[in-house]
Write a protein that holds these residues in place. Structure first.
Motif, PDB file in Angstrom:
ATOM      1  N   UNK A  82       0.805  -1.220   0.000  1.00  0.00           N
ATOM      2  CA  UNK A  82       0.000   0.000   0.000  1.00  0.00           C
ATOM      3  C   UNK A  82       0.842   1.275   0.000  1.00  0.00           C
ATOM      4  N   UNK A  83       2.119   1.196   0.354  1.00  0.00           N
ATOM      5  CA  UNK A  83       2.976   2.370   0.325  1.00  0.00           C
ATOM      6  C   UNK A  83       3.407   2.715  -1.091  1.00  0.00           C
ATOM      7  N   UNK A  84       3.282   1.781  -2.022  1.00  0.00           N
ATOM      8  CA  UNK A  84       3.624   2.030  -3.413  1.00  0.00           C
ATOM      9  C   UNK A  84       2.400   2.440  -4.216  1.00  0.00           C
ATOM     10  N   UNK A  85       1.298   1.784  -4.026  1.00  0.00           N
ATOM     11  CA  UNK A  85       0.085   2.112  -4.754  1.00  0.00           C
ATOM     12  C   UNK A  85      -1.088   1.615  -3.924  1.00  0.00           C
ATOM     13  N   UNK A  86      -1.861   2.541  -3.401  1.00  0.00           N
ATOM     14  CA  UNK A  86      -2.960   2.177  -2.518  1.00  0.00           C
ATOM     15  C   UNK A  86      -3.025   3.060  -1.284  1.00  0.00           C
ATOM     16  N   UNK A  87      -2.147   4.051  -1.222  1.00  0.00           N
ATOM     17  CA  UNK A  87      -2.085   4.886  -0.031  1.00  0.00           C
ATOM     18  C   UNK A  87      -3.360   5.692   0.162  1.00  0.00           C
ATOM     19  N   UNK A  88      -4.011   6.076  -0.941  1.00  0.00           N
ATOM     20  CA  UNK A  88      -5.258   6.833  -0.818  1.00  0.00           C
ATOM     21  C   UNK A  88      -6.323   6.002  -0.103  1.00  0.00           C
ATOM     22  N   UNK A  89      -6.391   4.710  -0.417  1.00  0.00           N
ATOM     23  CA  UNK A  89      -7.367   3.863   0.265  1.00  0.00           C
ATOM     24  C   UNK A  89      -7.000   3.681   1.731  1.00  0.00           C
ATOM     25  N   UNK A  90      -5.711   3.573   2.020  1.00  0.00           N
ATOM     26  CA  UNK A  90      -5.277   3.485   3.410  1.00  0.00           C
ATOM     27  C   UNK A  90      -5.719   4.724   4.187  1.00  0.00           C
ATOM     28  N   UNK A  91      -5.588   5.889   3.582  1.00  0.00           N
ATOM     29  CA  UNK A  91      -6.030   7.124   4.232  1.00  0.00           C
ATOM     30  C   UNK A  91      -7.535   7.111   4.476  1.00  0.00           C
ATOM     31  N   UNK A  92      -8.311   6.595   3.510  1.00  0.00           N
ATOM     32  CA  UNK A  92      -9.757   6.513   3.702  1.00  0.00           C
ATOM     33  C   UNK A  92     -10.099   5.565   4.848  1.00  0.00           C
ATOM     34  N   UNK A  93      -9.375   4.455   4.926  1.00  0.00           N
ATOM     35  CA  UNK A  93      -9.588   3.499   6.008  1.00  0.00           C
ATOM     36  C   UNK A  93      -9.332   4.156   7.364  1.00  0.00           C
ATOM     37  N   UNK A  94      -8.232   4.857   7.481  1.00  0.00           N
ATOM     38  CA  UNK A  94      -7.877   5.455   8.768  1.00  0.00           C
ATOM     39  C   UNK A  94      -8.793   6.616   9.132  1.00  0.00           C
ATOM     40  N   UNK A  95      -9.293   7.343   8.142  1.00  0.00           N
ATOM     41  CA  UNK A  95     -10.292   8.377   8.438  1.00  0.00           C
ATOM     42  C   UNK A  95     -11.567   7.753   8.977  1.00  0.00           C
ATOM     43  N   UNK A  96     -11.975   6.637   8.374  1.00  0.00           N
ATOM     44  CA  UNK A  96     -13.193   5.962   8.826  1.00  0.00           C
ATOM     45  C   UNK A  96     -13.042   5.453  10.253  1.00  0.00           C
ATOM     46  N   UNK A  97     -11.850   4.964  10.580  1.00  0.00           N
ATOM     47  CA  UNK A  97     -11.612   4.413  11.921  1.00  0.00           C
ATOM     48  C   UNK A  97     -11.333   5.487  12.964  1.00  0.00           C
ATOM     49  N   UNK A  98     -10.865   6.650  12.494  1.00  0.00           N
ATOM     50  CA  UNK A  98     -10.480   7.687  13.426  1.00  0.00           C
ATOM     51  C   UNK A  98      -9.191   7.376  14.154  1.00  0.00           C
ATOM     52  N   UNK A  99      -8.389   6.479  13.601  1.00  0.00           N
ATOM     53  CA  UNK A  99      -7.119   6.106  14.221  1.00  0.00           C
ATOM     54  C   UNK A  99      -6.212   5.495  13.167  1.00  0.00           C
ATOM     55  N   UNK A 100      -4.958   5.388  13.528  1.00  0.00           N
ATOM     56  CA  UNK A 100      -3.968   4.788  12.630  1.00  0.00           C
ATOM     57  C   UNK A 100      -4.088   3.269  12.679  1.00  0.00           C
ATOM     58  N   UNK A 101      -4.175   2.650  11.507  1.00  0.00           N
ATOM     59  CA  UNK A 101      -4.199   1.186  11.430  1.00  0.00           C
ATOM     60  C   UNK A 101      -2.804   0.627  11.670  1.00  0.00           C
ATOM     61  N   UNK A 102      -2.743  -0.625  12.063  1.00  0.00           N
ATOM     62  CA  UNK A 102      -1.471  -1.330  12.057  1.00  0.00           C
ATOM     63  C   UNK A 102      -1.082  -1.522  10.596  1.00  0.00           C
ATOM     64  N   UNK A 103       0.085  -1.057  10.231  1.00  0.00           N
ATOM     65  CA  UNK A 103       0.501  -1.084   8.831  1.00  0.00           C
ATOM     66  C   UNK A 103       1.541  -2.180   8.622  1.00  0.00           C
ATOM     67  N   UNK A 104       1.209  -3.142   7.755  1.00  0.00           N
ATOM     68  CA  UNK A 104       2.119  -4.252   7.468  1.00  0.00           C
ATOM     69  C   UNK A 104       2.407  -4.241   5.967  1.00  0.00           C
ATOM     70  N   UNK A 105       3.486  -3.582   5.543  1.00  0.00           N
ATOM     71  CA  UNK A 105       3.795  -3.495   4.113  1.00  0.00           C
ATOM     72  C   UNK A 105       4.043  -4.871   3.512  1.00  0.00           C
ATOM     73  N   UNK A 106       3.854  -4.951   2.207  1.00  0.00           N
ATOM     74  CA  UNK A 106       4.121  -6.184   1.481  1.00  0.00           C
ATOM     75  C   UNK A 106       5.185  -5.984   0.425  1.00  0.00           C
TER      76      UNK A 106
END
Length: 223
Positions: A82-106
């Motif tokens: 998600x750090x290469x392509x998908x960061x926008x969706x990660x931001x949407x996820x964290x906005x929905x949760x109101x917190x930072x997700x555990x981030x496990x890059x692949x």
């Protein structure tokens, strides 16, 4: 717990051990259909699957965030890293949760292309067009990268800025049409590889493609 997990470029063996461990303990597994299919063998049979589409993802992520707030263990899967392509969706996820997700890059397709193409990242710029919104700043960055003599690894945007459109745009912007171009499709799956130049790029690639554009000027080796 809510975990954002990069599943790798396709073959499940490229998922990290930590990502697999989080996925196998999840109560809810979230992702686009293609991503869920690639991770199918690792998803617990007891887990609820939430399928995202480009139209419903914000509503679905809000519902997943509510389930997370109630104590469900949620794993949100991303193609590659998600750090290469998908960061926008990660931001949407964290906005929905109101917190930072555990981030496990692949592992990303960009890393595999660099390895296959024998280029290193300190001599190469990575640019993804797989995003919403205005592409112009990223298009201009690619032009400047190539004009300055650096390699570029590029993810296209389906279906309006694919390899053929990227090549044509670069030539129109004055980039040398002789620059070597390689396109990989379906890395770690049923791979296909094409090589040529910007001028010879065909209009025949799938949405699972990634480009390597090489400089004609050798980059000085580090001392």
């Amino acid at each position: 717990m809510i975990s954002a997990i990069g599943i790798g470029p396709g073959d499940p063996s490229y998922m990290t051990r930590l990502g697999e461990a989080r996925l196998q303990k999840a109560d809810i597994v979230v992702g686009f259909e293609t991503v869920l299919q690639l991770a199918d063998d690792l998803v617990p049979v007891t887990a609820e699957r939430v399928v995202l589409t480009y139209r419903n993802q914000e509503d679905q992520l809000a519902q997943v965030a509510a389930r997370h707030a109630d104590g469900a263990r949620c794993a949100v899967l991303f193609m590659g890293d998600f750090l290469f392509s998908g960061y926008q969706m990660l931001e949407r996820l964290e906005r929905a949760c109101g917190e930072r997700a555990e981030r496990i890059p692949g592992i990303s397709a960009a890393q595999l292309v660099a390895a296959a193409g024998d280029v290193c990242f300190d001599e190469t710029t990575f640019i993804t067009f797989h995003r919403r919104g205005d592409l112009q700043p990223f298009q201009q960055r690619l032009v400047h990268t190539l004009q300055e003599g650096w390699n570029a690894i590029v993810i296209p945007r389906p279906w309006d800025f694919m390899p053929h459109e990227i090549s044509r745009y670069l030539i129109e912007q004055g980039v040398d049409e002789r620059l070597p171009l390689e396109v990989w499709e379906n890395l770690t799956g049923e791979e296909d590889h094409w090589s040529g130049t910007l001028a010879s790029c065909p209009d025949s690639f799938s949405d699972m493609s990634i480009l390597l554009i090489r400089t004609l000027t050798p980059i000085p080796s580090a001392v």
